[in-house]
Design a protein around this motif. Structure first.
Motif, mmCIF file in Angstrom:
data_model
loop_
_atom_site.group_PDB
_atom_site.id
_atom_site.type_symbol
_atom_site.label_atom_id
_atom_site.label_comp_id
_atom_site.label_asym_id
_atom_site.label_seq_id
_atom_site.Cartn_x
_atom_site.Cartn_y
_atom_site.Cartn_z
ATOM 1 N N LEU A 37 56.309 72.891 53.793
ATOM 2 C CA LEU A 37 56.221 71.438 53.818
ATOM 3 C C LEU A 37 55.013 70.999 52.994
ATOM 4 O O LEU A 37 53.953 71.608 53.047
ATOM 5 C CB LEU A 37 56.060 70.926 55.255
ATOM 6 N N GLN A 38 55.199 69.939 52.239
ATOM 7 C CA GLN A 38 54.096 69.272 51.574
ATOM 8 C C GLN A 38 54.105 67.811 51.996
ATOM 9 O O GLN A 38 55.103 67.308 52.519
ATOM 10 C CB GLN A 38 54.213 69.384 50.048
ATOM 11 N N PRO A 92 45.224 70.188 44.401
ATOM 12 C CA PRO A 92 46.250 69.172 44.302
ATOM 13 C C PRO A 92 47.631 69.816 44.409
ATOM 14 O O PRO A 92 47.900 70.826 43.758
ATOM 15 C CB PRO A 92 46.019 68.564 42.926
ATOM 16 N N HIS A 93 48.454 69.248 45.269
ATOM 17 C CA HIS A 93 49.825 69.718 45.478
ATOM 18 C C HIS A 93 50.755 68.995 44.499
ATOM 19 O O HIS A 93 50.725 67.777 44.421
ATOM 20 C CB HIS A 93 50.308 69.404 46.896
ATOM 21 N N PHE A 94 51.575 69.747 43.807
ATOM 22 C CA PHE A 94 52.583 69.177 42.922
ATOM 23 C C PHE A 94 53.947 69.347 43.588
ATOM 24 O O PHE A 94 54.279 70.441 44.056
ATOM 25 C CB PHE A 94 52.614 69.903 41.578
ATOM 26 N N ILE A 95 54.735 68.291 43.634
ATOM 27 C CA ILE A 95 56.096 68.361 44.157
ATOM 28 C C ILE A 95 57.035 67.949 43.033
ATOM 29 O O ILE A 95 56.989 66.815 42.562
ATOM 30 C CB ILE A 95 56.305 67.449 45.379
ATOM 31 N N PHE A 148 54.036 73.539 43.974
ATOM 32 C CA PHE A 148 53.010 74.504 43.613
ATOM 33 C C PHE A 148 51.656 73.814 43.704
ATOM 34 O O PHE A 148 51.562 72.588 43.672
ATOM 35 C CB PHE A 148 53.242 75.091 42.213
ATOM 36 N N ASN A 149 50.614 74.602 43.845
ATOM 37 C CA ASN A 149 49.244 74.109 43.839
ATOM 38 C C ASN A 149 48.558 74.583 42.570
ATOM 39 O O ASN A 149 48.927 75.606 41.996
ATOM 40 C CB ASN A 149 48.446 74.638 45.033
#
Length: 245
Positions: free
Chosen positions: A199-200, A19-22, A34-35
């Protein structure tokens, strides 16, 4: 969803995909990403606010098989606990939910659920469908959490700790190890970290392809950007409060 839901979530903290956190820092006009690379079955605390009696957790599921020597993980369940009212959403099905004076639930079938607490704190959960016979990928959930002053000063969690905007200094931009990518030094919480511009994806407006969000990526599961280690945010069940901080 209604336009006001999208508006209230326009500066959300997205948690999606692997899961990508922005983490959005509006005052400093920066996005930090961060992942978290953990194991299927692990439950991560996103928001824990004992004073406001709100906690949000996500349980990870794994892809069908390893890809490039890595088993991708995704959120398969999201658990919400609003003052003793426990609700969970699962991948593959948007559950018929209830409404109460404190909690308003809006369901868009096979697409998303929005939960509005006390009339002005809105969370969105997106359902990502994949081809049933896909050899690797599985259905999963993404969650978008607004930066809101509805939480107490004691709020914590993987996202909760950033409800009070952190001071971040980024400097010494330079060519990165990956061709075409830029590295830089980031100072935050007394740490100096090497971060990488990248980029996310934000999937609120385009659930299939997503919208690219420019951000500075913190390596090693957010080490140095997060308080403690990411394993400090593991909780025993979907409705648990965080007890480590």
């Amino acid at each position: 969803p209604p336009s006001q839901h999208l508006h209230s979530l326009s500066s959300s903290f997205p948690v999606d995909n692997d899961p990508h956190f922005i983490i959005t820092l509006p005052r400093q006009q920066k996005n930090i990403c961060f992942n978290i690379d953990s194991q299927p079955g692990a439950i991560l605390n996103l928001i824990s606010d004992v004073e406001s009696r709100i906690t949000i957790n996500g349980e990870l599921i794994g892809a069908k098989k390893f890809l490039h020597n890595k088993l991708n993980t995704y959120f398969g369940k999201i658990g919400f606990n609003f003052e003793g009212r426990q609700t969970d959403l699962k991948q593959g099905l948007l559950l018929p939910l209830f409404s109460s004076p404190r909690l308003l639930v809006s369901v868009k079938k096979e697409s998303n659920v929005t939960l509005t607490v006390d009339g002005d704190l809105t969370f969105m959960v997106l359902l990502h469908r994949v081809w049933k016979k896909h050899p690797v990928n599985v259905d999963f959930l993404g969650i978008y959490i607004p930066p809101a002053n509805n939480f107490s000063s004691a709020v914590h969690g993987l996202i909760g700790q950033f409800m009070q905007e952190q001071d971040v200094v980024i400097y010494n931009e330079r060519p990165g190890q990956d061709p075409g990518k830029t590295d830089a030094t980031m100072e935050v919480k007394g740490h100096k970290l090497t971060v990488t511009r990248g980029l996310q994806k934000d999937y609120r407006l385009d659930r299939v392809f997503g919208t690219n969000v420019q951000c500075w990526f913190v390596h090693n599961n957010g080490k140095g950007f997060l308080d403690g280690h990411y394993t400090d945010y593991l909780v025993p069940n979907l409705y648990s409060y965080l007890k480590h901080f």
